[in-house]
Design a protein around this motif. Structure first.
Motif, PDB file in Angstrom:
ATOM      1  N   THR A 147      90.205 -28.676 -85.276  1.00 33.04           N
ATOM      2  CA  THR A 147      89.245 -28.912 -84.074  1.00 33.04           C
ATOM      3  C   THR A 147      88.036 -29.694 -84.791  1.00 33.04           C
ATOM      4  O   THR A 147      87.907 -29.899 -85.821  1.00 33.04           O
ATOM      5  CB  THR A 147      88.460 -27.297 -84.057  1.00 33.04           C
ATOM      6  OG1 THR A 147      88.082 -26.881 -85.163  1.00 33.04           O
ATOM      7  CG2 THR A 147      89.373 -26.351 -83.398  1.00 33.04           C
TER       8      THR A 147
ATOM      9  N   SER B 268      91.983 -38.347 -85.255  1.00 34.31           N
ATOM     10  CA  SER B 268      91.265 -37.573 -83.898  1.00 34.31           C
ATOM     11  C   SER B 268      90.664 -38.548 -82.837  1.00 34.31           C
ATOM     12  O   SER B 268      90.657 -39.476 -83.192  1.00 34.31           O
ATOM     13  CB  SER B 268      90.284 -36.741 -84.765  1.00 34.31           C
ATOM     14  OG  SER B 268      89.265 -37.447 -85.104  1.00 34.31           O
ATOM     15  N   TYR B 269      90.267 -37.800 -82.056  1.00 35.41           N
ATOM     16  CA  TYR B 269      89.620 -38.338 -80.842  1.00 35.41           C
ATOM     17  C   TYR B 269      87.922 -38.901 -81.041  1.00 35.41           C
ATOM     18  O   TYR B 269      87.155 -39.324 -80.508  1.00 35.41           O
ATOM     19  CB  TYR B 269      89.439 -37.753 -79.512  1.00 35.41           C
ATOM     20  CG  TYR B 269      89.040 -36.269 -79.716  1.00 35.41           C
ATOM     21  CD1 TYR B 269      87.613 -36.151 -79.478  1.00 35.41           C
ATOM     22  CD2 TYR B 269      89.830 -35.170 -80.465  1.00 35.41           C
ATOM     23  CE1 TYR B 269      87.242 -34.937 -79.611  1.00 35.41           C
ATOM     24  CE2 TYR B 269      89.147 -34.018 -80.229  1.00 35.41           C
ATOM     25  CZ  TYR B 269      87.965 -33.895 -80.006  1.00 35.41           C
ATOM     26  OH  TYR B 269      87.159 -32.554 -80.247  1.00 35.41           O
ATOM     27  N   ILE B 270      87.389 -38.284 -82.213  1.00 31.71           N
ATOM     28  CA  ILE B 270      86.139 -38.328 -82.639  1.00 31.71           C
ATOM     29  C   ILE B 270      85.629 -39.547 -83.394  1.00 31.71           C
ATOM     30  O   ILE B 270      86.454 -40.147 -84.104  1.00 31.71           O
ATOM     31  CB  ILE B 270      85.461 -37.067 -83.180  1.00 31.71           C
ATOM     32  CG1 ILE B 270      86.255 -37.139 -84.590  1.00 31.71           C
ATOM     33  CG2 ILE B 270      85.819 -35.891 -82.484  1.00 31.71           C
ATOM     34  CD1 ILE B 270      85.553 -35.727 -85.428  1.00 31.71           C
ATOM     35  N   ASN B 271      84.452 -39.988 -83.357  1.00 36.82           N
ATOM     36  CA  ASN B 271      83.929 -41.151 -84.302  1.00 36.82           C
ATOM     37  C   ASN B 271      83.188 -40.474 -85.370  1.00 36.82           C
ATOM     38  O   ASN B 271      82.631 -39.356 -85.225  1.00 36.82           O
ATOM     39  CB  ASN B 271      82.928 -41.993 -83.105  1.00 36.82           C
ATOM     40  CG  ASN B 271      83.588 -42.605 -82.035  1.00 36.82           C
ATOM     41  OD1 ASN B 271      84.731 -43.085 -82.081  1.00 36.82           O
ATOM     42  ND2 ASN B 271      82.986 -42.589 -80.962  1.00 36.82           N
TER      43      ASN B 271
ATOM     44  N   ASP C  92      90.865 -40.284 -88.601  1.00 40.01           N
ATOM     45  CA  ASP C  92      91.564 -41.266 -88.020  1.00 40.01           C
ATOM     46  C   ASP C  92      92.553 -40.954 -87.187  1.00 40.01           C
ATOM     47  O   ASP C  92      93.376 -41.695 -86.425  1.00 40.01           O
ATOM     48  CB  ASP C  92      91.998 -42.277 -89.098  1.00 40.01           C
ATOM     49  CG  ASP C  92      90.801 -42.897 -89.898  1.00 40.01           C
ATOM     50  OD1 ASP C  92      90.076 -43.448 -89.196  1.00 40.01           O
ATOM     51  OD2 ASP C  92      90.883 -43.276 -91.178  1.00 40.01           O
TER      52      ASP C  92
ATOM     53  N   GLU D 298      85.579 -36.180 -93.603  1.00 38.55           N
ATOM     54  CA  GLU D 298      86.131 -36.965 -92.277  1.00 38.55           C
ATOM     55  C   GLU D 298      87.620 -37.265 -92.996  1.00 38.55           C
ATOM     56  O   GLU D 298      87.878 -38.412 -92.445  1.00 38.55           O
ATOM     57  CB  GLU D 298      85.298 -37.785 -91.902  1.00 38.55           C
ATOM     58  CG  GLU D 298      83.923 -37.567 -91.398  1.00 38.55           C
ATOM     59  CD  GLU D 298      83.340 -38.776 -90.793  1.00 38.55           C
ATOM     60  OE1 GLU D 298      83.649 -39.978 -91.018  1.00 38.55           O
ATOM     61  OE2 GLU D 298      82.385 -38.429 -90.245  1.00 38.55           O
TER      62      GLU D 298
ATOM     63  N   ASN E  62      81.608 -31.771 -81.356  1.00 38.99           N
ATOM     64  CA  ASN E  62      81.018 -32.902 -80.510  1.00 38.99           C
ATOM     65  C   ASN E  62      79.905 -33.712 -81.200  1.00 38.99           C
ATOM     66  O   ASN E  62      79.235 -33.137 -82.099  1.00 38.99           O
ATOM     67  CB  ASN E  62      81.030 -32.553 -79.164  1.00 38.99           C
ATOM     68  CG  ASN E  62      79.762 -31.684 -78.985  1.00 38.99           C
ATOM     69  OD1 ASN E  62      78.609 -32.097 -79.291  1.00 38.99           O
ATOM     70  ND2 ASN E  62      79.829 -30.643 -78.239  1.00 38.99           N
ATOM     71  N   GLU E  63      79.775 -34.853 -80.614  1.00 38.66           N
ATOM     72  CA  GLU E  63      78.722 -35.749 -81.519  1.00 38.66           C
ATOM     73  C   GLU E  63      77.377 -35.062 -81.334  1.00 38.66           C
ATOM     74  O   GLU E  63      76.506 -35.111 -82.290  1.00 38.66           O
ATOM     75  CB  GLU E  63      78.814 -37.004 -81.039  1.00 38.66           C
ATOM     76  CG  GLU E  63      77.955 -37.989 -81.768  1.00 38.66           C
ATOM     77  CD  GLU E  63      78.003 -39.567 -81.506  1.00 38.66           C
ATOM     78  OE1 GLU E  63      77.146 -40.070 -81.732  1.00 38.66           O
ATOM     79  OE2 GLU E  63      79.347 -39.971 -81.204  1.00 38.66           O
TER      80      GLU E  63
END
Length: 173
Positions: A72, A103-106, A101, A97, A75-76
């Motif tokens: 999980t 995942s879908y998050i930045n 790389d 983090e 969200n930003e």
């Protein structure tokens, strides 16, 4: 980070479950552990986290984002609110983090430029699929990275790992 900024007996906030080694570090550094448990569907109550940060004495927060083993991610918007709260309360926030790389998050690494309490952990080993490399790095503001470079271990990486990391950095510039 723990060697440089944390004293024995201080309080750490983590998610449960999370990356297993953090529990070892908590024991080694004799930290008082607070944990926020995931709901049955592996979701988190962001208001609960923010209220905890605002109302409890916490010295350091460690969140893997995305989390391991749950996969999980925050969200930003919620993560920026956590960053802002930690900065206001002068709480060290460590965002691991290592799996970002995948995942879908930045990454919020850019947030380190304006927040001296934020540390982002990244991994060459995972990002480039080289587990034997066992090499990672920390992103933080300039003062923190300069200070951390003074307290690092003398032989913290092999010459092979350093050569591979240097090559990867040069290819990505």
């Amino acid at each position: 980070i723990l060697d440089a900024y944390v004293k024995r007996g201080q309080r750490i906030l983590i998610l449960n479950p999370t990356y297993g080694m953090i529990y070892r570090y908590i024991k080694i550094y004799e930290l008082k552990k607070y944990q926020i448990n995931y709901n049955y569907n592996f979701s988190l109550n962001i208001k609960k986290i923010l209220n905890f940060l605002k109302n409890k004495k916490v010295n350091i927060v460690y969140f893997a984002n995305p989390n391991q083993p749950t996969g999980t991610a925050f969200n930003e918007k919620d993560l920026l609110e956590i960053i802002k709260t930690c900065e206001k309360k002068k709480i060290i926030l460590v965002l691991d983090e290592a799996y970002i790389d995948f995942s879908y998050i930045n990454s919020l690494a850019q947030s380190t430029k304006k927040n001296k309490y934020l540390f982002i952990l990244r991994s060459f080993s995972k990002s480039y699929g080289i587990p034997a490399l066992r090499l990672g790095y920390i992103i933080s503001d300039k003062k923190n990275t300069e200070y951390l470079s003074k307290v690092k271990y003398l032989f913290d990486a092999s010459s092979f790992s350093t050569m591979v990391a240097t090559t990867l950095i040069q290819k990505n510039e």
